[in-house]
Design a protein around this motif. Structure first.
Motif, short mmCIF file in Angstrom:
data_model
loop_
_atom_site.label_atom_id
_atom_site.label_comp_id
_atom_site.label_asym_id
_atom_site.label_seq_id
_atom_site.Cartn_x
_atom_site.Cartn_y
_atom_site.Cartn_z
N THR A 156 0.82 -1.22 0.00
CA THR A 156 0.00 0.00 0.00
C THR A 156 0.86 1.27 0.00
O THR A 156 0.40 2.33 -0.42
N ALA A 157 2.12 1.15 0.43
CA ALA A 157 3.01 2.31 0.42
C ALA A 157 3.25 2.81 -1.00
O ALA A 157 3.54 3.99 -1.21
N LEU A 158 3.10 1.92 -1.99
CA LEU A 158 3.31 2.32 -3.38
C LEU A 158 2.18 3.20 -3.89
O LEU A 158 2.32 3.85 -4.93
N HIS A 159 1.07 3.21 -3.17
CA HIS A 159 -0.06 4.10 -3.50
C HIS A 159 0.09 5.47 -2.86
O HIS A 159 -0.57 6.42 -3.29
N GLN A 160 0.91 5.56 -1.84
CA GLN A 160 0.92 6.75 -0.99
C GLN A 160 2.02 7.74 -1.33
O GLN A 160 2.02 8.87 -0.83
N ARG A 161 2.97 7.32 -2.16
CA ARG A 161 4.04 8.21 -2.63
C ARG A 161 4.20 8.03 -4.12
O ARG A 161 3.94 6.96 -4.67
N LEU A 162 4.67 9.06 -4.79
CA LEU A 162 4.87 8.99 -6.23
C LEU A 162 6.03 8.08 -6.61
O LEU A 162 6.04 7.47 -7.68
N ALA A 163 7.03 7.99 -5.76
CA ALA A 163 8.26 7.27 -6.09
C ALA A 163 9.04 7.02 -4.81
O ALA A 163 8.67 7.50 -3.73
N GLY A 164 10.11 6.23 -4.94
CA GLY A 164 11.06 6.12 -3.84
C GLY A 164 11.11 4.83 -3.09
O GLY A 164 12.02 4.62 -2.28
N HIS A 165 10.19 3.91 -3.32
CA HIS A 165 10.19 2.63 -2.61
C HIS A 165 10.74 1.50 -3.51
O HIS A 165 10.62 1.56 -4.73
N ILE A 166 11.29 0.48 -2.88
CA ILE A 166 11.60 -0.78 -3.55
C ILE A 166 10.77 -1.86 -2.88
O ILE A 166 10.83 -2.04 -1.66
N TRP A 167 9.96 -2.55 -3.65
CA TRP A 167 9.09 -3.60 -3.12
C TRP A 167 9.46 -4.91 -3.80
O TRP A 167 9.49 -5.00 -5.03
N LEU A 168 9.78 -5.92 -3.00
CA LEU A 168 10.14 -7.24 -3.53
C LEU A 168 8.88 -8.08 -3.65
O LEU A 168 8.23 -8.40 -2.65
N ALA A 169 8.54 -8.42 -4.88
CA ALA A 169 7.30 -9.15 -5.16
C ALA A 169 7.58 -10.65 -5.08
O ALA A 169 8.23 -11.21 -5.98
N ASP A 170 7.13 -11.27 -4.04
CA ASP A 170 7.32 -12.72 -3.90
C ASP A 170 6.42 -13.45 -4.89
O ASP A 170 5.22 -13.60 -4.69
N ASN A 171 6.98 -13.88 -5.97
CA ASN A 171 6.25 -14.72 -6.91
C ASN A 171 7.23 -15.74 -7.48
O ASN A 171 8.40 -15.75 -7.11
N GLN A 172 6.75 -16.56 -8.34
CA GLN A 172 7.60 -17.61 -8.89
C GLN A 172 8.05 -17.20 -10.29
O GLN A 172 7.30 -17.39 -11.26
N PRO A 173 9.20 -16.58 -10.42
CA PRO A 173 9.66 -16.18 -11.76
C PRO A 173 9.73 -17.39 -12.69
O PRO A 173 10.10 -18.49 -12.28
N ILE A 174 9.34 -17.17 -13.91
CA ILE A 174 9.31 -18.24 -14.90
C ILE A 174 10.67 -18.32 -15.58
O ILE A 174 11.17 -17.33 -16.12
N GLU A 175 11.27 -19.48 -15.51
CA GLU A 175 12.63 -19.66 -16.04
C GLU A 175 12.57 -19.83 -17.56
O GLU A 175 12.74 -20.92 -18.09
N LEU A 176 12.29 -18.72 -18.22
CA LEU A 176 12.24 -18.74 -19.68
C LEU A 176 12.84 -17.44 -20.19
O LEU A 176 12.39 -16.36 -19.85
N SER A 177 13.85 -17.55 -21.00
CA SER A 177 14.46 -16.38 -21.61
C SER A 177 14.06 -16.31 -23.07
O SER A 177 13.71 -17.31 -23.70
N ALA A 178 14.12 -15.10 -23.63
CA ALA A 178 13.84 -14.94 -25.05
C ALA A 178 14.86 -15.73 -25.88
O ALA A 178 14.53 -16.27 -26.93
N THR A 179 16.10 -15.80 -25.40
CA THR A 179 17.13 -16.56 -26.11
C THR A 179 16.74 -18.03 -26.21
O THR A 179 16.81 -18.66 -27.29
N ARG A 180 16.29 -18.60 -25.09
CA ARG A 180 15.85 -19.99 -25.08
C ARG A 180 14.63 -20.20 -25.96
O ARG A 180 14.55 -21.18 -26.71
#
Length: 214
Positions: free
Chosen positions: A158-182
């Motif tokens: 919710t802090a990302l809604h309260q300021r225009l900029a300045g935060h780093i938020w780590l999004a816990d998700n499962q990155p997909i192991e797929l590259s454009a090269t592959r």
């Protein structure tokens, strides 16, 4: 009063695939982003020139956006005859959207390499950074990145809604192991790309004869 934040996803998109789209969808839902802007670049600063032309990559990005609600395409970087520096795009968008928080979406590999970016110290003056990270994985951050996180990291979306900029938020998700090269290698080998990229993009690649075997 601030508007709802928007997400910004830049890249070469050669081609665009689920490894780009799925983390963006998860970030949109977790944060409550009003939209996701896909921003294909013209001259990527940190990698070789794209295999496909800007026009072909833009066509694929438009097809992908049309298949995903809340996704739009921003063509500004394709119109520049110079490297697609992220800072330039963020400064432009900040002027255009003075009351909208900007969330620049990236992977953990991009965060770790951030000190190599052009004017990287200024990015957080104009946007938040939303970083896709595998749950439970805590990398060995370079000193400059560790210091940046110490100053700017938040665990509260919710802090990302309260300021225009300045935060780093780590999004816990499962990155997909797929590259454009592959993916290009799979396409060149004639393998079925089903479920790896949007169906309309797969059709376009097939119709245009893109990524042939070398």
């Amino acid at each position: 009063m601030l508007r709802a934040p928007i997400g910004l996803l830049g890249g070469t998109f050669d081609p665009i695939h689920i490894g780009h789209l799925r983390p963006a969808i998860e970030a949109r839902d977790a944060i409550g982003l009003a939209e996701i802007r896909l921003i294909p670049n013209h001259i990527p600063p940190h990698r070789a020139n794209p295999f496909c032309s800007s026009e072909q990559r833009l066509a694929m990005v438009k097809l992908a956006a049309a298949e995903n609600a809340g996704f739009v395409v921003d063509e500004r970087e394709l119109k520049r005859d110079k490297p697609s520096w992220t800072i330039d795009t963020l400064i432009e968008l900040r002027h255009e959207l003075p009351d909208t928080p900007l969330c620049f979406l990236m992977g953990m590999d991009s965060l770790l390499g951030l000190p190599g970016w052009h004017r990287w110290q200024e990015l957080l003056d104009h946007a938040h950074l939303v970083v896709s990270v595998r749950p439970g994985w805590r990398p060995d951050y370079p000193e400059e990145v560790a210091e940046l996180l110490a100053r700017h990291h938040t665990t509260d979306a919710t802090a990302l809604h309260q300021r225009l900029a300045g935060h780093i938020w780590l999004a816990d998700n499962q990155p997909i192991e797929l590259s454009a090269t592959r993916l290009r290698a799979l396409l060149a080998a004639g393998e079925d790309p089903r479920y790896l990229l949007p169906p309309s993009v797969a059709d376009y690649i097939r119709q245009q004869g893109l990524y042939p075997a070398s």
